[in-house]
Scaffold this active site. Structure first.
Site: not given
Length: 869
Positions: A641, A711, A679, A844
Site C-alpha cells: 500500500d 491496495d 503510486e 498501510h
C-alpha cells in the site's frame, strides 16, 4: 464510479493548452489599488520535519481569462503472460480505463466460470437499479472547439445552444465533446455565436467516432445525462455531488453549528449481465461560519506565539466551499501580503481589484478589506507528477468551512450526534434509495431521459451471495471460531498467547503530570500479562520534563543493546512530540516503542485498554497472538500500500509487508520512498529478495507460491500495475528458479459505492461477516468478487472488492475467496475480522507511520518486527 469518472463527467476533462509555467521562487505580486505592493510570497505552514515547498506565482480567482503574461481568472477544468493481455479501445485521459484490460482471458482455470460454491447461500439486495432500456443504436461523437478558446464550462454550453436547432434537443455535451443519436449532415461544420458583450466566437464541430451503445465512452455520456437530470430536479450541487435536503445540527458542547446535506452518488456502468445504475446516499458537512470568521476566532484565542502560524496550522489541508459557484477547494497556503484591494490583469490587459471582480462576476460584496487571501493549488491526484499548476486565490469572507475540527472529532458526544444523522442503517438507506427512484419518474427528469430511451427497474437489484465459514483460530492450546459478528475476544480471554515474549528490560518514561497514570499502567501490565504467558521484570521508570527533546535526551543516556521496549506516557496528543520520539526510536536507536496518551489511562475501561497495549507490545517484540488455518502449504502472502501526503505534498511512501513463515505469524517489512504522488512501486524486486531471505531463515525450504494483495490502486492503473509491479516480481522469481515459483496478484479496492443488504422478512440488515458476492455486479473481463468481512455496529457495512489480475498459481474461486477471508482474521490489533487482509493493513500502517511521523526509512533491524502497530 471512480474519482476520475466523476471529475470528467462534470465538465472539461483537460485543458486545450498547457499553461505557461512561471519560474519557482519568483512570484509577482498583484498591485494594490492604492499603491504598489512588495513582492508577495504566500506562506506554507511551518510544520516540523516538513520540507519547504517551492514558491510559485499565484493565479487570480476563477472566472476571468488571462493574458500570456497574467492568465488571470478562469473557470477550472474538472479534473497469463503480462504482455499478452487483451486491450479494448483506450481513450487517452479517459474515465473508463477500468474496462480496457481483460485480465481474465488468459487465466484458463476461470475462463468458463469464476463463481465459487462454498458457503451458505443467502438472498441479498444491492444498491443498484438495472437499466431495462436505453438507446440501442450507435451514437455519434463530435469534438467541439472554440475560437478564441472559452474556459468557462457554462459559457461553452450557452454558446453551443445558440445552434440547438442544427443538432437537436436530444444531445449530451460534456464541455469538449457532443454526443448525438443521429449524425450531422457534414463531418465538419463551423458555427458563429455571440456572447453577452457582443464578442464573436467561432465553434468548430468535427466528427470524432461512432460509439456502440455499451461502449465505455458512451456510458460516460450517460452519466453526464443523469447528472443533468439531478439539476432538473432542483437538487443543490455542492462540489461534485448533488444534495436534496439540509439537516441543521448544533453541537452545543463545542458551540458549532453544522449543516448536514444529504444527497446521492450515482454511476452508470456495464456489469456482468447488463448496465446498472449504482446509487448511494452521501453526506456533506458544512460549518455555518466563513473562513474569515474562523481566522478571526483563532487570532482572538491566540495567547502567545505567532497568530499567523496558528491560522496556517489550522487551515492548511482543510476543504472550503465557495457558494457563488458551489465548488470546493483545498487550502494549501495563506498569503498575508495580499488583500481584496489588490489587482490582477484581465484578459484585455486592464486591471481590476478582487473587490470589483467578485461584485461584477458573482454579485458578491466584499466588506472586509484587512483579510489575507487563501491559496489553493487545485485538486491533487494520486500519480500526479507533472508540472505544478498555478495556484488559485480565494477570499476568506466568501469561503465556508466544511468538515469537522479536531476538537469535534475528539468529542464523543458530538461524534455520536453526527453518527445518528450520517450513518444510515440498511433500512433507512434502502428507503432513501427508493425515494431517489421515485423522483427519477418526475416529468422534468423524464424529459431528459426519455429521448435516449432510458428506463430503470423500479426495484433494487436482487442477487445471491454466500456466507463462508469463519476460520479456525489457534491461540495457546485452544482452537476457537469467531462469533456471528466476526469476533473472538471473549472466547480467548485468560488464554495464553500463541508465542509470548518475556519482557526483561524496558523503560517507562513519564513527566510529573503523568506519574499516577504511569503507576496505573505499570500495575495493570503486571496483572494482565501473567495470563498471557508473558513474564515481566520491573520497569526502569524515569521522569522527564515533558517536551519532545526531554524524551530523546533521556533515551540517549539509558538506551542499551539489551533494551526490549520503551513506553512513553505523553501528557497530550501533540503530534510534534510523538513524531520526534518515533523517529528517534525507529531510525537513530531502533527499539520497539509504545506511546500512550495520559487520558487513555484515565478512562473507566483502562484495564481493557492496557490488555490491548500488552498484546501490541508482544507483537512489536516479535511474538504472535494467534494463527489461522489456511489449508495452503509453503505460501507467502504480501501486502502493498502507498501513503500520499496530500496536505503537505511530501514524498510518497510505499509499504511492503510479507509473511515469512508457513503459519503467518512472522512478518518482514520494508519501505520505499518515492516521488510525490507516485503510486506504482519501482523497487519491489529488492523487497521481495529480502523477504525471501528472511523466509529461508525461518523455514527449511523456499515458498512455492506468492500471493500479493495490492491496495490503493485505481481501476485505470491495472495495465500499468501488470507492466511494472507484477512484471518486476515475476521477472525476479524467474531469475531465481524459472519453474519453482507461482505468483498471484490481487488488487484490493475499499472505496466503492456498492452496498449489499440482507433481507430478513420485511426488514433489511447488514450481511454477516464472510459474505461473498461473485455474480451480477462483477465484470466479464475480470476475475473479481466482493467480500463483506467485517461487522459494523452503526450504519451500513461497506464490502471490499477484489480483482485477481494475474495468477499462475491457478487459484480456484473458492480457494482465493476463502484465503482472503481467512487473512482478514490475522490483524493482531483486533481479535476480530477486519475489512482487508492483514498483510494489506500492515502495509498501510507501516506506510502511514513513515509518511506521517518518521519521513525516512526505518532502521533495518526492525524489519522483522511489527513495530508499526
Amino acid at each position: 464510479m471512480t474519482g476520475r469518472a466523476r471529475t470528467t463527467a462534470r465538465g472539461r476533462a483537460r485543458r486545450r493548452e498547457q499553461e505557461e509555467q512561471e519560474a519557482p521562487g519568483v512570484p509577482r505580486a498583484p498591485e494594490s489599488a492604492a499603491s504598489a505592493a512588495e513582492p508577495a510570497q504566500w506562506q506554507w505552514t511551518p510544520r516540523p520535519l516538513r520540507e519547504e515547498g517551492p514558491v510559485v506565482r499565484p493565479r487570480q480567482p476563477r472566472g476571468a481569462e488571462g493574458t500570456a503574461q497574467s492568465r488571470g481568472v478562469r473557470e477550472p477544468g474538472l479534473e497469463a503472460g503480462l504482455q499478452t493481455l487483451s486491450l479494448q479501445e483506450r481513450r487517452i485521459g479517459g474515465v473508463f480505463q477500468d474496462l480496457v484490460v481483460n485480465t481474465r482471458r488468459d487465466m484458463m482455470h476461470v475462463k468458463n466460470s469464476k463463481t465459487g460454491s462454498e458457503g451458505e447461500v443467502v438472498r441479498l439486495i444491492a444498491n443498484h437499479f438495472r437499466v431495462i432500456s436505453h438507446h440501442q443504436r450507435s451514437a455519434f461523437k463530435y469534438n467541439v472547439d472554440y475560437k478564441p478558446d472559452v474556459e468557462a464550462g457554462n459559457l461553452r454550453q450557452i454558446l453551443l445552444n445558440q445552434h440547438i436547432r442544427k443538432f437537436g434537443e436530444c444531445h449530451i455535451f460534456d464541455g469538449n465533446s457532443l454526443l448525438l443519436p443521429r449524425p450531422l449532415r457534414e463531418r465538419k461544420v463551423e458555427w458563429v455565436s455571440t456572447t453577452e458583450d457582443k464578442k464573436i466566437v467561432k465553434i468548430v464541430v468535427e466528427f470524432s467516432k461512432e460509439l456502440a451503445p455499451t461502449s465505455p465512452d458512451c456510458l460516460r455520456f450517460y452519466n453526464i445525462l443523469f447528472r443533468k437530470a439531478f439539476k432538473e430536479l432542483n437538487l443543490k450541487q455542492i462540489g461534485r455531488h448533488y444534495y436534496t435536503e439540509k439537516i441543521p445540527l448544533t453541537l452545543e458542547r463545542r458551540g458549532t453549528s453544522l449543516e448536514i446535506w444529504r444527497g446521492y452518488v450515482t454511476s452508470i456502468l456495464q456489469y456482468e449481465n447488463g448496465i446498472t445504475l449504482c446509487a448511494d446516499v452521501n453526506h456533506k458537512l458544512l460549518r455555518i461560519e466563513t473562513v474569515y470568521d474562523f481566522i478571526s476566532k483563532i487570532q482572538a484565542e491566540a495567547q502567545r506565539g505567532n497568530p499567523q502560524v496558528e491560522v496556517a496550522n489550522k487551515l492548511i489541508g482543510s476543504i472550503v466551499l465557495t457558494k457563488y459557484n458551489n465548488r470546493t477547494y483545498r487550502v494549501d497556503g495563506v498569503d498575508w501580503n495580499l488583500n481584496p484591494r489588490h489587482t490582477f490583469n484581465k484578459s484585455d490587459g486592464t486591471k481590476i481589484t478582487y473587490i470589483d471582480y467578485y461584485k461584477q462576476q458573482h454579485k458578491e460584496i466584499i466588506t472586509v478589506m484587512r483579510q489575507p487571501l487563501l491559496v489553493s493549488q487545485g485538486r491533487w491526484k494520486k500519480g500526479q507528477t507533472g508540472p505544478q499548476r498555478q495556484p488559485i486565490l480565494l477570499i476568506p469572507q466568501l469561503c465556508y468551512m466544511t468538515g469537522l475540527t479536531d476538537e469535534i472529532r475528539k468529542d464523543y458526544t458530538s461524534m455520536k450526534d453526527l453518527a445518528t444523522e450520517t450513518k444510515l442503517s440498511p433500512e433507512k438507506r434502502h428507503n432513501s434509495l427508493k425515494g431517489l427512484r421515485k423522483s427519477i419518474e418526475e416529468e422534468k427528469a423524464q424529459a431528459l431521459l426519455q429521448p435516449w430511451n432510458f428506463k430503470f427497474d423500479s426495484n433494487l437489484l436482487s442477487l445471491h451471495g454466500r456466507v463462508l465459514r469463519n476460520a479456525n483460530i489457534f491461540q495457546g492450546r485452544r482452537m476457537v471460531r469467531a462469533n456471528a459478528n466476526g469476533e473472538w475476544a471473549r472466547e480467548v480471554r485468560e488464554v495464553p498467547l500463541l508465542s509470548p515474549v518475556p519482557l526483561h528490560s524496558w523503560l517507562l518514561l513519564y513527566n510529573n503530570e503523568c506519574f499516577r497514570e504511569a503507576m496505573i499502567l505499570k500495575d495493570y501490565l503486571y496483572h494482565v500479562t501473567a495470563p498471557m504467558g508473558i513474564t515481566m521484570r520491573p520497569a526502569h521508570m524515569i521522569e522527564v520534563a515533558g517536551h519532545a527533546d526531554s524524551y530523546t535526551n533521556i533515551l540517549r543516556k539509558y538506551t542499551r543493546s539489551a533494551l526490549q521496549m520503551v513506553i512513553c506516557i505523553l501528557p497530550d496528543d501533540d503530534k510534534y512530540r510523538y513524531d520526534h520520539i518515533k523517529k528517534y526510536l525507529c531510525t537513530t536507536f531502533p527499539i520497539p516503542s509504545q506511546c500512550v496518551v495520559k487520558k487513555t489511562i484515565e478512562k473507566v475501561q483502562a484495564k481493557t485498554i492496557v490488555t490491548k497495549i500488552a498484546q501490541q507490545m508482544n507483537c512489536k517484540m516479535g511474538g504472535a497472538l494467534w494463527k489461522v488455518e489456511t489449508n495452503v502449504q509453503r505460501t507467502m502472502f504480501i501486502g502493498i500500500d502507498c501513503f500520499h501526503d496530500i496536505v503537505n505534498r511530501q514524498k510518497s511512501i510505499a509499504g511492503f509487508v510479507a509473511s515469512t513463515n508457513a503459519e503467518l505469524t512472522k512478518w518482514y517489512s520494508q519501505c520505499v520512498i518515492q516521488a510525490t504522488g507516485e503510486e506504482l512501486v519501482n523497487e519491489l524486486h529488492t523487497c521481495l529478495k529480502a523477504a525471501l531471505d528472511v523466509w529461508c531463515e525461518n523455514e527449511s525450504s523456499m515458498p512455492r507460491s506468492i500471493i500479493v494483495y495490492r491496495d490503493g490502486v485505481g481501476d485505470g492503473q491495472l495495465q500499468a500495475l501488470l507492466d511494472q509491479e507484477a512484471k518486476q516480481m515475476s521477472t525476479y522469481l524467474k531469475t531465481i528458479s524459472p519453474n519453482n515459483f507461482a505468483l498471484a496478484f490481487i488488487v484490493v479496492k475499499k472505496r466503492i459505492n456498492t452496498r449489499f443488504f440482507l433481507k430478513c422478512g420485511s426488514r433489511f440488515e447488514n450481511p454477516r461477516p464472510g459474505t461473498v458476492i461473485d455474480v451480477e455486479l462483477t465484470r466479464n473481463e475480470w476475475y473479481d468478487f466482493f467480500v463483506v468481512s467485517q461487522h459494523v455496529k452503526e450504519g451500513t457495512v461497506t464490502p471490499t472488492h477484489y480483482n485477481v489480475i494475474y495468477d499462475t498459481i491457478g487459484l480456484s474461486p473458492d480457494t482465493v475467496q476463502r484465503l482472503t477471508y481467512c487473512l482478514c482474521h490475522m490483524y493482531y490489533n483486533l481479535p476480530g475480522t477486519i475489512r482487508v487482509p492483514a498483510p494489506c493493513h500492515y502495509a498501510h500502517k507501516l506506510a502511514y507511520l513513515v509518511g506521517q511521523s518518521i519521513h525516512e526509512k526505518p532502521n533495518r533491524s526492525l524489519s522483522t518486527l511489527l513495530f508499526y502497530l
